[in-house]
Write a protein that holds these residues in place. Structure first.
Motif, mmCIF file in Angstrom:
data_model
loop_
_atom_site.group_PDB
_atom_site.id
_atom_site.type_symbol
_atom_site.label_atom_id
_atom_site.label_comp_id
_atom_site.label_asym_id
_atom_site.label_seq_id
_atom_site.Cartn_x
_atom_site.Cartn_y
_atom_site.Cartn_z
ATOM 1 N N VAL A 165 0.811 -1.218 0.000
ATOM 2 C CA VAL A 165 0.000 0.000 0.000
ATOM 3 C C VAL A 165 0.846 1.271 0.000
ATOM 4 C CG1 VAL A 165 -1.919 -1.146 1.146
ATOM 5 C CG2 VAL A 165 -0.207 0.021 2.528
ATOM 6 N N THR A 166 2.141 1.157 0.272
ATOM 7 C CA THR A 166 2.972 2.358 0.380
ATOM 8 C C THR A 166 4.009 2.499 -0.730
ATOM 9 O OG1 THR A 166 4.517 1.196 1.860
ATOM 10 C CG2 THR A 166 2.743 2.444 2.894
ATOM 11 N N PHE A 167 4.162 1.499 -1.604
ATOM 12 C CA PHE A 167 5.300 1.583 -2.531
ATOM 13 C C PHE A 167 5.153 2.660 -3.599
ATOM 14 C CE2 PHE A 167 4.329 -0.132 -6.691
ATOM 15 C CZ PHE A 167 3.268 -1.001 -6.516
ATOM 16 N N PRO A 168 3.967 3.216 -3.919
ATOM 17 C CA PRO A 168 3.963 4.277 -4.936
ATOM 18 C C PRO A 168 4.511 5.612 -4.467
ATOM 19 C CG PRO A 168 1.800 3.216 -4.750
ATOM 20 C CD PRO A 168 2.603 2.803 -3.580
ATOM 21 N N ILE A 217 8.881 10.631 3.749
ATOM 22 C CA ILE A 217 8.004 11.080 4.834
ATOM 23 C C ILE A 217 6.572 10.627 4.590
ATOM 24 C CG2 ILE A 217 6.994 13.126 5.904
ATOM 25 C CD1 ILE A 217 9.701 14.507 5.433
ATOM 26 N N LEU A 218 6.075 10.817 3.375
ATOM 27 C CA LEU A 218 4.714 10.385 3.059
ATOM 28 C C LEU A 218 4.578 8.873 3.177
ATOM 29 C CD1 LEU A 218 3.865 12.626 -0.036
ATOM 30 C CD2 LEU A 218 3.163 12.960 2.331
ATOM 31 N N CYS A 219 5.575 8.148 2.700
ATOM 32 C CA CYS A 219 5.549 6.696 2.784
ATOM 33 C C CYS A 219 5.514 6.233 4.238
ATOM 34 C CB CYS A 219 6.763 6.119 2.063
ATOM 35 S SG CYS A 219 6.877 4.318 2.067
ATOM 36 N N ASN A 220 6.314 6.853 5.082
ATOM 37 C CA ASN A 220 6.361 6.475 6.490
ATOM 38 C C ASN A 220 5.043 6.788 7.186
ATOM 39 O OD1 ASN A 220 8.063 5.719 8.959
ATOM 40 N ND2 ASN A 220 7.305 7.747 9.528
ATOM 41 N N ALA A 221 4.437 7.926 6.867
ATOM 42 C CA ALA A 221 3.165 8.284 7.480
ATOM 43 C C ALA A 221 2.080 7.275 7.117
ATOM 44 C CB ALA A 221 2.753 9.686 7.044
ATOM 45 N N ARG A 222 2.024 6.875 5.853
ATOM 46 C CA ARG A 222 1.025 5.900 5.432
ATOM 47 C C ARG A 222 1.304 4.536 6.051
ATOM 48 N NH1 ARG A 222 -2.550 4.661 1.190
ATOM 49 N NH2 ARG A 222 -3.665 2.819 1.970
ATOM 50 N N ALA A 223 2.576 4.164 6.168
ATOM 51 C CA ALA A 223 2.923 2.862 6.734
ATOM 52 C C ALA A 223 2.479 2.760 8.191
ATOM 53 C CB ALA A 223 4.432 2.631 6.618
ATOM 54 N N MET A 224 2.675 3.807 8.969
ATOM 55 C CA MET A 224 2.304 3.754 10.376
ATOM 56 C C MET A 224 0.791 3.809 10.581
ATOM 57 S SD MET A 224 5.190 5.923 12.442
ATOM 58 C CE MET A 224 4.810 7.475 11.619
ATOM 59 N N GLY A 225 0.075 4.432 9.658
ATOM 60 C CA GLY A 225 -1.365 4.568 9.832
ATOM 61 C C GLY A 225 -2.198 3.583 9.054
ATOM 62 N N GLU A 226 -1.586 2.644 8.333
ATOM 63 C CA GLU A 226 -2.341 1.703 7.500
ATOM 64 C C GLU A 226 -3.224 0.795 8.363
ATOM 65 O OE1 GLU A 226 -4.089 -0.518 4.721
ATOM 66 O OE2 GLU A 226 -3.093 1.422 4.502
ATOM 67 N N PHE A 227 -4.451 0.608 7.910
ATOM 68 C CA PHE A 227 -5.405 -0.204 8.665
ATOM 69 C C PHE A 227 -5.976 -1.355 7.837
ATOM 70 C CE2 PHE A 227 -9.707 -1.261 9.990
ATOM 71 C CZ PHE A 227 -9.541 -1.519 11.330
ATOM 72 N N GLY A 228 -6.506 -1.054 6.633
ATOM 73 C CA GLY A 228 -7.286 -2.030 5.887
ATOM 74 C C GLY A 228 -6.539 -3.292 5.534
ATOM 75 N N ALA A 229 -5.428 -3.170 4.798
ATOM 76 C CA ALA A 229 -4.674 -4.347 4.369
ATOM 77 C C ALA A 229 -4.084 -5.094 5.551
ATOM 78 C CB ALA A 229 -3.570 -3.926 3.396
ATOM 79 N N VAL A 230 -3.568 -4.349 6.530
ATOM 80 C CA VAL A 230 -2.971 -4.979 7.708
ATOM 81 C C VAL A 230 -4.032 -5.716 8.520
ATOM 82 C CG1 VAL A 230 -1.808 -4.497 9.890
ATOM 83 C CG2 VAL A 230 -1.047 -3.359 7.806
ATOM 84 N N SER A 231 -5.236 -5.151 8.593
ATOM 85 C CA SER A 231 -6.313 -5.794 9.342
ATOM 86 C C SER A 231 -6.648 -7.164 8.773
ATOM 87 C CB SER A 231 -7.552 -4.895 9.338
ATOM 88 O OG SER A 231 -8.629 -5.516 10.017
ATOM 89 N N LEU A 272 1.477 14.606 13.539
ATOM 90 C CA LEU A 272 1.870 16.004 13.656
ATOM 91 C C LEU A 272 3.379 16.170 13.469
ATOM 92 C CD1 LEU A 272 -0.365 17.143 16.662
ATOM 93 C CD2 LEU A 272 -0.664 17.698 14.236
ATOM 94 N N VAL A 273 4.154 15.235 14.014
ATOM 95 C CA VAL A 273 5.603 15.281 13.806
ATOM 96 C C VAL A 273 5.926 15.129 12.328
ATOM 97 C CG1 VAL A 273 7.767 14.072 14.265
ATOM 98 C CG2 VAL A 273 6.156 14.486 16.128
ATOM 99 N N THR A 274 5.222 14.200 11.673
ATOM 100 C CA THR A 274 5.422 14.016 10.235
ATOM 101 C C THR A 274 5.072 15.278 9.469
ATOM 102 O OG1 THR A 274 4.916 11.655 10.451
ATOM 103 C CG2 THR A 274 4.764 12.622 8.247
ATOM 104 N N LEU A 275 3.974 15.929 9.868
ATOM 105 C CA LEU A 275 3.571 17.173 9.212
ATOM 106 C C LEU A 275 4.622 18.258 9.407
ATOM 107 C CD1 LEU A 275 1.382 18.773 7.700
ATOM 108 C CD2 LEU A 275 0.376 19.333 9.919
ATOM 109 N N GLY A 276 5.193 18.339 10.626
ATOM 110 C CA GLY A 276 6.241 19.322 10.865
ATOM 111 C C GLY A 276 7.472 19.068 10.007
ATOM 112 N N ILE A 277 7.883 17.810 9.909
ATOM 113 C CA ILE A 277 9.031 17.480 9.066
ATOM 114 C C ILE A 277 8.719 17.781 7.607
ATOM 115 C CG2 ILE A 277 10.534 15.606 8.295
ATOM 116 C CD1 ILE A 277 10.110 14.293 11.007
#
Length: 299
Positions: A165-168, A217-231, A272-277
């Motif tokens: 889900v994050t590779f693009p 940064i975008l990839c890391n944010a999506r990886a930490m917040g992913e729900f559907g596929a991981v569920s 929020l940390v991701t947004l700041g970076i």
């Protein structure tokens, strides 16, 4: 001559600037009011509500929810999945962007379509695909069971789903950037005797560094917040295969609202940390104009 040319160009530029802002002042303020109202109602207030609910029963309850063994296990698993998925996507994104932007080959547009696939496919479908392939009744399930290898309902399945889900993100940030820069600088480096690695390290990488960091940064944010596929691939095993979003869902379904919002607030803090970076990267990228890039690529 240059001064005369600027004098001839400036009136047209001034006309275009006036033409772009001919609306009455109330139009600008109305648009700003709508944007701020939307931001406050749908983004800011829910974010504030998460922290209010997390701290409703006091700091002691808040910290006890975060240091609870299952919560710590979910935090570790989330960081582990992101720590594996992001570097893999970094390598893939740079390689794919380099190939697409610097070379011509058959199937190039098909490769771009495949890179965009996770944007159009539901994450739940991605999880089901991995269950179909590696589940007990899947294509490779019997072989994996015979060799005592667990992918679905284990950490490898979570990592695979996160990678999918994050590779693009990295590739999609770099492809237009590298296409806009062209191949002239790399070709000049090769003519001067640089090999492929030196060309990438001293020419290509300085030119794409901010876009690369932004994609990571975008990839890391999506990886930490992913729900559907991981569920789908996790099995919801507490303390073993639950990431932070899954742990929040379980706590909320068990009516442990304070604990659920405490873990959710930690996810919000990470966002929020991701947004700041991200803001810092954008600001530095804006400051690094062509002149700064030329300095970065100078020997």
């Amino acid at each position: 001559m240059a001064t005369a040319l600027r004098r001839r160009v400036d009136p047209a530029a001034r006309f275009e600037a006036r033409a772009a802002t001919r609306e009455a002042p109330w139009v600008k303020w109305a648009l700003l009011a709508v944007a701020l109202a939307f931001f406050t109602l749908f983004l800011l207030m829910p974010l504030i509500a998460v922290f209010i609910e997390a701290l409703r029963k006091g700091w002691e309850t808040y910290f006890s929810a975060l240091v609870e063994p299952d919560a710590l296990a979910s935090i570790r698993l989330t960081l582990l999945a992101a720590g594996i998925a992001v570097p893999l996507n970094l390598v893939f994104g740079v390689a794919a962007a380099w190939a697409i932007a610097k070379f011509e080959f058959r199937g190039k547009h098909f490769l771009i379509t495949l890179i965009d696939l996770p944007f159009s496919v539901s994450p739940v479908i991605a999880g089901l695909v991995y269950v179909l392939m590696f589940g007990a009744q899947g294509w490779f399930g019997p072989w994996l069971a015979a060799h005592d290898i667990k992918i679905v309902f284990a950490v490898p399945g979570i990592v695979l789903a996160t990678v999918f889900v994050t590779f693009p993100f990295v590739a999609r940030e770099l492809i237009p950037l590298m296409q806009a820069q062209g191949r002239e600088e790399e070709e000049a480096a090769v003519v001067l005797g640089a090999n492929g690695w030196l060309t990438f390290w001293h020419v290509t990488l300085p030119n794409i560094r901010w876009g690369l960091l932004y994609g990571v940064i975008l990839c890391n944010a999506r990886a930490m917040g992913e729900f559907g596929a991981v569920s789908v691939v996790s099995g919801h095993i507490r303390g073993e295969t639950n990431t932070m979003p899954l742990h929040v869902e379980i706590l909320y379904n068990e009516y442990q609202f304070a604990a659920a919002f405490a873990v959710a607030s930690l996810l919000a803090l990470l966002a929020l940390v991701t947004l700041g970076i991200k803001t810092w990267v954008e600001r530095n990228a804006a400051r690094s104009g062509p002149g700064a890039q030329d300095e970065a690529t100078a020997p």
